[in-house]
Design a protein around this motif. Sequence first.
Motif, PDB file in Angstrom:
ATOM      1  N   TYR A   1       0.873  -1.182   0.000  1.00  0.00           N
ATOM      2  CA  TYR A   1       0.000   0.000   0.000  1.00  0.00           C
ATOM      3  C   TYR A   1       0.906   1.227   0.000  1.00  0.00           C
ATOM      4  CZ  TYR A   1      -3.552   3.361   1.566  1.00  0.00           C
ATOM      5  OH  TYR A   1      -4.397   4.442   1.671  1.00  0.00           O
ATOM      6  N   SER A   2       0.850   2.020  -1.060  1.00  0.00           N
ATOM      7  CA  SER A   2       1.752   3.172  -1.175  1.00  0.00           C
ATOM      8  C   SER A   2       1.086   4.309  -1.916  1.00  0.00           C
ATOM      9  CB  SER A   2       3.048   2.769  -1.895  1.00  0.00           C
ATOM     10  OG  SER A   2       2.783   2.315  -3.208  1.00  0.00           O
ATOM     11  N   GLY A   3       1.645   5.495  -1.747  1.00  0.00           N
ATOM     12  CA  GLY A   3       1.142   6.650  -2.462  1.00  0.00           C
ATOM     13  C   GLY A   3       1.448   6.566  -3.945  1.00  0.00           C
ATOM     14  N   GLY A   4       0.564   7.127  -4.767  1.00  0.00           N
ATOM     15  CA  GLY A   4       0.730   7.053  -6.205  1.00  0.00           C
ATOM     16  C   GLY A   4       1.804   7.983  -6.726  1.00  0.00           C
TER      17      GLY A   4
ATOM     18  N   GLU B   1      -3.809   5.991  -4.825  1.00  0.00           N
ATOM     19  CA  GLU B   1      -2.904   5.142  -4.062  1.00  0.00           C
ATOM     20  C   GLU B   1      -2.746   3.786  -4.751  1.00  0.00           C
ATOM     21  OE1 GLU B   1      -7.032   4.555  -2.248  1.00  0.00           O
ATOM     22  OE2 GLU B   1      -5.819   6.196  -3.066  1.00  0.00           O
ATOM     23  N   TYR B   2      -1.580   3.208  -4.537  1.00  0.00           N
ATOM     24  CA  TYR B   2      -1.249   1.919  -5.133  1.00  0.00           C
ATOM     25  C   TYR B   2      -1.524   0.828  -4.106  1.00  0.00           C
ATOM     26  CZ  TYR B   2       1.575  -1.736  -7.376  1.00  0.00           C
ATOM     27  OH  TYR B   2       2.016  -2.889  -7.965  1.00  0.00           O
ATOM     28  N   ILE B   3      -2.373  -0.161  -4.459  1.00  0.00           N
ATOM     29  CA  ILE B   3      -2.715  -1.246  -3.556  1.00  0.00           C
ATOM     30  C   ILE B   3      -2.582  -2.569  -4.316  1.00  0.00           C
ATOM     31  CG2 ILE B   3      -4.495  -2.259  -2.076  1.00  0.00           C
ATOM     32  CD1 ILE B   3      -5.767   0.491  -1.849  1.00  0.00           C
ATOM     33  N   ARG B   4      -1.838  -3.499  -3.722  1.00  0.00           N
ATOM     34  CA  ARG B   4      -1.625  -4.784  -4.400  1.00  0.00           C
ATOM     35  C   ARG B   4      -1.496  -5.901  -3.379  1.00  0.00           C
ATOM     36  NH1 ARG B   4       3.592  -5.367  -7.960  1.00  0.00           N
ATOM     37  NH2 ARG B   4       4.255  -7.102  -6.622  1.00  0.00           N
ATOM     38  N   PHE B   5      -2.130  -7.025  -3.675  1.00  0.00           N
ATOM     39  CA  PHE B   5      -2.027  -8.202  -2.828  1.00  0.00           C
ATOM     40  C   PHE B   5      -1.570  -9.372  -3.689  1.00  0.00           C
ATOM     41  CE2 PHE B   5      -4.141 -11.995  -0.866  1.00  0.00           C
ATOM     42  CZ  PHE B   5      -3.295 -12.066   0.244  1.00  0.00           C
ATOM     43  N   ASP B   6      -0.435  -9.973  -3.316  1.00  0.00           N
ATOM     44  CA  ASP B   6       0.130 -11.113  -4.036  1.00  0.00           C
ATOM     45  C   ASP B   6       0.026 -12.360  -3.170  1.00  0.00           C
ATOM     46  OD1 ASP B   6       0.916  -9.177  -5.882  1.00  0.00           O
ATOM     47  OD2 ASP B   6       2.936  -9.020  -5.038  1.00  0.00           O
ATOM     48  N   ILE B   7      -0.124 -13.504  -3.812  1.00  0.00           N
ATOM     49  CA  ILE B   7      -0.138 -14.760  -3.075  1.00  0.00           C
ATOM     50  C   ILE B   7       0.779 -15.765  -3.768  1.00  0.00           C
ATOM     51  CG2 ILE B   7      -2.474 -14.466  -2.180  1.00  0.00           C
ATOM     52  CD1 ILE B   7      -3.418 -16.485  -4.298  1.00  0.00           C
ATOM     53  N   GLY B   8       1.275 -16.712  -2.992  1.00  0.00           N
ATOM     54  CA  GLY B   8       2.092 -17.794  -3.529  1.00  0.00           C
ATOM     55  C   GLY B   8       1.842 -19.070  -2.736  1.00  0.00           C
ATOM     56  N   ILE B   9       1.633 -20.165  -3.446  1.00  0.00           N
ATOM     57  CA  ILE B   9       1.415 -21.467  -2.824  1.00  0.00           C
ATOM     58  C   ILE B   9       2.365 -22.467  -3.475  1.00  0.00           C
ATOM     59  CG2 ILE B   9      -0.239 -23.327  -2.379  1.00  0.00           C
ATOM     60  CD1 ILE B   9      -2.463 -21.261  -2.590  1.00  0.00           C
TER      61      ILE B   9
ATOM     62  N   VAL C   1       0.680 -15.502  -7.809  1.00  0.00           N
ATOM     63  CA  VAL C   1      -0.258 -14.593  -8.460  1.00  0.00           C
ATOM     64  C   VAL C   1       0.050 -13.168  -8.020  1.00  0.00           C
ATOM     65  CG1 VAL C   1      -2.661 -14.023  -8.895  1.00  0.00           C
ATOM     66  CG2 VAL C   1      -2.014 -16.395  -8.430  1.00  0.00           C
ATOM     67  N   GLN C   2       0.485 -12.346  -8.970  1.00  0.00           N
ATOM     68  CA  GLN C   2       0.660 -10.927  -8.706  1.00  0.00           C
ATOM     69  C   GLN C   2      -0.672 -10.224  -8.867  1.00  0.00           C
ATOM     70  OE1 GLN C   2       4.158  -8.590 -10.318  1.00  0.00           O
ATOM     71  NE2 GLN C   2       2.559  -7.573 -11.479  1.00  0.00           N
ATOM     72  N   ASN C   3      -1.027  -9.379  -7.876  1.00  0.00           N
ATOM     73  CA  ASN C   3      -2.304  -8.674  -7.883  1.00  0.00           C
ATOM     74  C   ASN C   3      -3.461  -9.674  -7.893  1.00  0.00           C
ATOM     75  OD1 ASN C   3      -4.157  -6.618  -7.910  1.00  0.00           O
ATOM     76  ND2 ASN C   3      -3.711  -5.947 -10.001  1.00  0.00           N
ATOM     77  N   ALA C   4      -3.492 -10.521  -6.832  1.00  0.00           N
ATOM     78  CA  ALA C   4      -4.439 -11.636  -6.784  1.00  0.00           C
ATOM     79  C   ALA C   4      -5.895 -11.191  -6.793  1.00  0.00           C
ATOM     80  CB  ALA C   4      -4.167 -12.484  -5.540  1.00  0.00           C
ATOM     81  N   VAL C   5      -6.200  -9.998  -6.288  1.00  0.00           N
ATOM     82  CA  VAL C   5      -7.594  -9.539  -6.250  1.00  0.00           C
ATOM     83  C   VAL C   5      -7.982  -8.801  -7.524  1.00  0.00           C
ATOM     84  CG1 VAL C   5      -7.615  -9.415  -3.738  1.00  0.00           C
ATOM     85  CG2 VAL C   5      -6.964  -7.395  -5.061  1.00  0.00           C
ATOM     86  N   GLY C   6      -7.037  -8.634  -8.447  1.00  0.00           N
ATOM     87  CA  GLY C   6      -7.353  -8.036  -9.736  1.00  0.00           C
ATOM     88  C   GLY C   6      -7.603  -6.547  -9.717  1.00  0.00           C
ATOM     89  N   ARG C   7      -7.098  -5.853  -8.685  1.00  0.00           N
ATOM     90  CA  ARG C   7      -7.293  -4.407  -8.626  1.00  0.00           C
ATOM     91  C   ARG C   7      -6.527  -3.735  -9.773  1.00  0.00           C
ATOM     92  NH1 ARG C   7      -7.864   0.311  -5.368  1.00  0.00           N
ATOM     93  NH2 ARG C   7      -6.207   1.827  -5.799  1.00  0.00           N
ATOM     94  N   THR C   8      -7.154  -2.807 -10.449  1.00  0.00           N
ATOM     95  CA  THR C   8      -6.511  -2.068 -11.531  1.00  0.00           C
ATOM     96  C   THR C   8      -5.919  -0.781 -10.975  1.00  0.00           C
ATOM     97  OG1 THR C   8      -8.118  -2.938 -13.120  1.00  0.00           O
ATOM     98  CG2 THR C   8      -6.805  -1.047 -13.811  1.00  0.00           C
ATOM     99  N   ASN C   9      -4.625  -0.821 -10.670  1.00  0.00           N
ATOM    100  CA  ASN C   9      -3.956   0.375 -10.179  1.00  0.00           C
ATOM    101  C   ASN C   9      -3.763   1.382 -11.305  1.00  0.00           C
ATOM    102  OD1 ASN C   9      -3.223  -0.044  -7.261  1.00  0.00           O
ATOM    103  ND2 ASN C   9      -2.339  -1.912  -8.118  1.00  0.00           N
ATOM    104  N   GLU C  10      -3.725   2.635 -10.929  1.00  0.00           N
ATOM    105  CA  GLU C  10      -3.693   3.708 -11.916  1.00  0.00           C
ATOM    106  C   GLU C  10      -2.299   3.865 -12.504  1.00  0.00           C
ATOM    107  OE1 GLU C  10      -5.830   8.055 -12.358  1.00  0.00           O
ATOM    108  OE2 GLU C  10      -4.985   7.495 -10.409  1.00  0.00           O
ATOM    109  N   PHE C  11      -2.237   3.916 -13.818  1.00  0.00           N
ATOM    110  CA  PHE C  11      -0.982   4.133 -14.539  1.00  0.00           C
ATOM    111  C   PHE C  11      -0.791   5.604 -14.898  1.00  0.00           C
ATOM    112  CE2 PHE C  11       1.439   4.401 -18.522  1.00  0.00           C
ATOM    113  CZ  PHE C  11       2.608   3.755 -18.145  1.00  0.00           C
ATOM    114  N   GLY C  12      -1.862   6.264 -15.260  1.00  0.00           N
ATOM    115  CA  GLY C  12      -1.798   7.667 -15.642  1.00  0.00           C
ATOM    116  C   GLY C  12      -3.177   8.184 -16.022  1.00  0.00           C
TER     117      GLY C  12
END
Length: 789
Positions: free
Chosen positions: A691-694, A725-733, A750-761
């Motif tokens: 979780y970080s600022g954009g 803001e940038y939010i990402r949740f990754d998982i690994g099994i 899985v990078q970005n397991a919840v499928g959130r579309t973070n803002e690019f521009g």
Amino acid sequence: MKKMICGWVVVCLAIYPSKAQLTNPQQLTQNLKGRIIDQVSKSPVIGATVAIINSEPLRGTTTDVEGYFSLRNVPIGRVSLAVSSVGYEQRVLSNLEIESGKEKFINVELVESLIEMEELVIVASDQEQGKPLNELASVSAISISIEETSRYAATFDDPARAALTFAGVATGGDDLLNEIVIRGNSPKGILWRLEGVEVPNPNHFGSVGSSAGGISMLSSNVLSNSDFFTGAFPAEYGNATSGIFDLSLRQGNFDTHEHTLQAGLLGLAAASEGPINKEKRSSYLANYRYSTLALFDNLGIQILGDQEDVTFQDLSFKVNLPGTKAGSFSIWGLGGLNTYTYTPQEEVGEWDFEDNTQTVAIGGLTHVAYLNDDTFIKSVASFSFFESDYAYDSLRVRVLEDERVRETAFRLSSYLNTKFDARNSLRVGGIFSNLGYDLFQQEWQYQQQELVSFLDEDGSTQFIQGFANWQHRAGKSVTMNVGFHASYFGLNEDIYLEPRLGLRWATSPKGTVTFGAGLHSRMETLALYMSSQQQEDGTQIRHNDDLGFTRAAHTVVGYEWMLASNLRFKTEVYYQYLYDVPIWGQDTTTSDFLRSFSVLNTYDGWTSDPLANEGTGQNYGLELTLEKFLSNGYYFLSTLSLYESSYKGLDEVSRPTRFDGGYIFNVIGGKEWSLGRSGNKTLSANGRFIYSGGKREAPIDIDASREAGFTIRDFSRNYDMRLDEYIRFDIGITYKVNRPKSTSAIALNVQNAVGRTNEFGRYYSSFSDAVVSEGQVGMFPNLSYRISF
């Protein structure tokens, strides 16, 4: 002597009460080997005791005249080692993973004790976990353990993606790339080193002047533990203002042949290692990888469709030749090739073609000569080649852009390291680099209706560096590093003298104060220095061949506190002042964009526009880290970073940089379960939350954009607008199975397991007459299978 060893055994058994025996005949076993050396002199520690903690009866061995040891038939699973020798401080290595398919080899460096033998008190803790391999590092440095980071979710065996876990590190703003921003600095300020020498960007699908790409060329199959620096670098490092990846290739198994096969969505890989001469302990190690997407495409399966073609392959190797009369030698190398092609669909009105091919080749010869037990000389001769061919064509205009950049570097690096006594040591050396270039670039200029060349140069120049570092241990609790780094750039004959200072002070058995300060500098890409602009009379003029390096002053103060034997808290406060920063160099312009321009806001590339070393910037912040090392089957790491990053361009207005996100919060953790009657199966689940600022952009002038029909930005307020803001949740099994002669593992990351579309521009859409947000890549899964035998 006997009394000390007996006492050491008693202490180990007292500190680590037995929970399991290592004598179960049904358990699968593997060999655990390694080498013990002096941390400073790198000479072997003869007769050092190595024992497996929690074993009944206590299982151990001693090192031979070369410092090597071997423990045969160690049961698979997690084991901890205690390493001790007369006159040295004890080391404890916790939770080493033993697998049936591959022998375990470790390198251990011991610190000479400053106290008398009868005063020796053995304290077992995990305090040295994560400690940088470079003994001259005092602050803002961490060792990247391949075994540890392979557990982290969605790192894809990539050192840069693994670094996102650490304090002060944020994404570059595009999840397709492994760009990282360190403490608000541009990703361009990062230096890559391999086997002790600077190398070109070792990532596929990078761009000219960048430090990142889509995927690393280096596989975890060949990497050893490496160092990652985020500020106040030791004296031997130059040409970096932001961070340093100091990577090492491990040596191959010198006793037996071992192999690894791996298949995943990102690539197919095969690795092999083994002895060349067992008596001399010489070995080889090699890894080759080929793009899975390219393989599918060759089979007629077009996962990306028929418009895009993505291909990459890489090869890395190391041949280790130790123990010759002339010293120890190693031959190593890395090669990578990648291509991206985009073909338009004419039937839907697409016109533009794009083709980009990049080649990287790196090779070196390392020699280590021991003059005596306390002095050695390490020398590396290396050659590197980087080529980028980029073409952007159109059905309307045959050539829109054509860029060919070829850079070569021959480097000779050598340093002498001598240990005067247990308190004092000196390292002094130099690096000579001959930098060759063959540069060409042309673009279609619509106003002139002609192709204009901005680059057409070939030749070479020199970059010479020298350094010296004196390390003094004022006592068992205080270690000081004092040194300097000097650089000479032959193209414009500039000289940079950079003092460095580092300090570690153990104020208590559990607490350590750290400090680092120094000056640092970084050159721009050679294309920037050699580019030119065409004048009205047709002549070419170079504006930037005398441009100097960006410079930075770093100051860091930190504190490390062991809350428990496997729980560490760490905090650092830092301030970076950047000066001599290239900005727009002509005061006559009225353009807000040019007057607010600074290379501190660029990711990559070069320009032929006139620049001047008159810009400044500053980064300051607070970092907090709480880390629980793996024990009882689980681990976690949490970091919080609060920071500000600002700069001044030609207009002298203080503005936030593009990378001023303001805050970064990371949590990573995982759990292991041992399964099966004999414990031969392991299931692990790992997660990472970011979780970080954009990142920032210039605000969009909606009225001007509406009138023009395309995006117009208000550059008088450059970088005032922060993206979401940038939010990402990754998982690994991972599910791992040990068999008598092999270990196999299937993993889903899985990078970005919840499928959130973070803002690019953001941009203005004339179709909707509104400001529209452009998203980054969504969920990205990688399923892989690996077998070692």
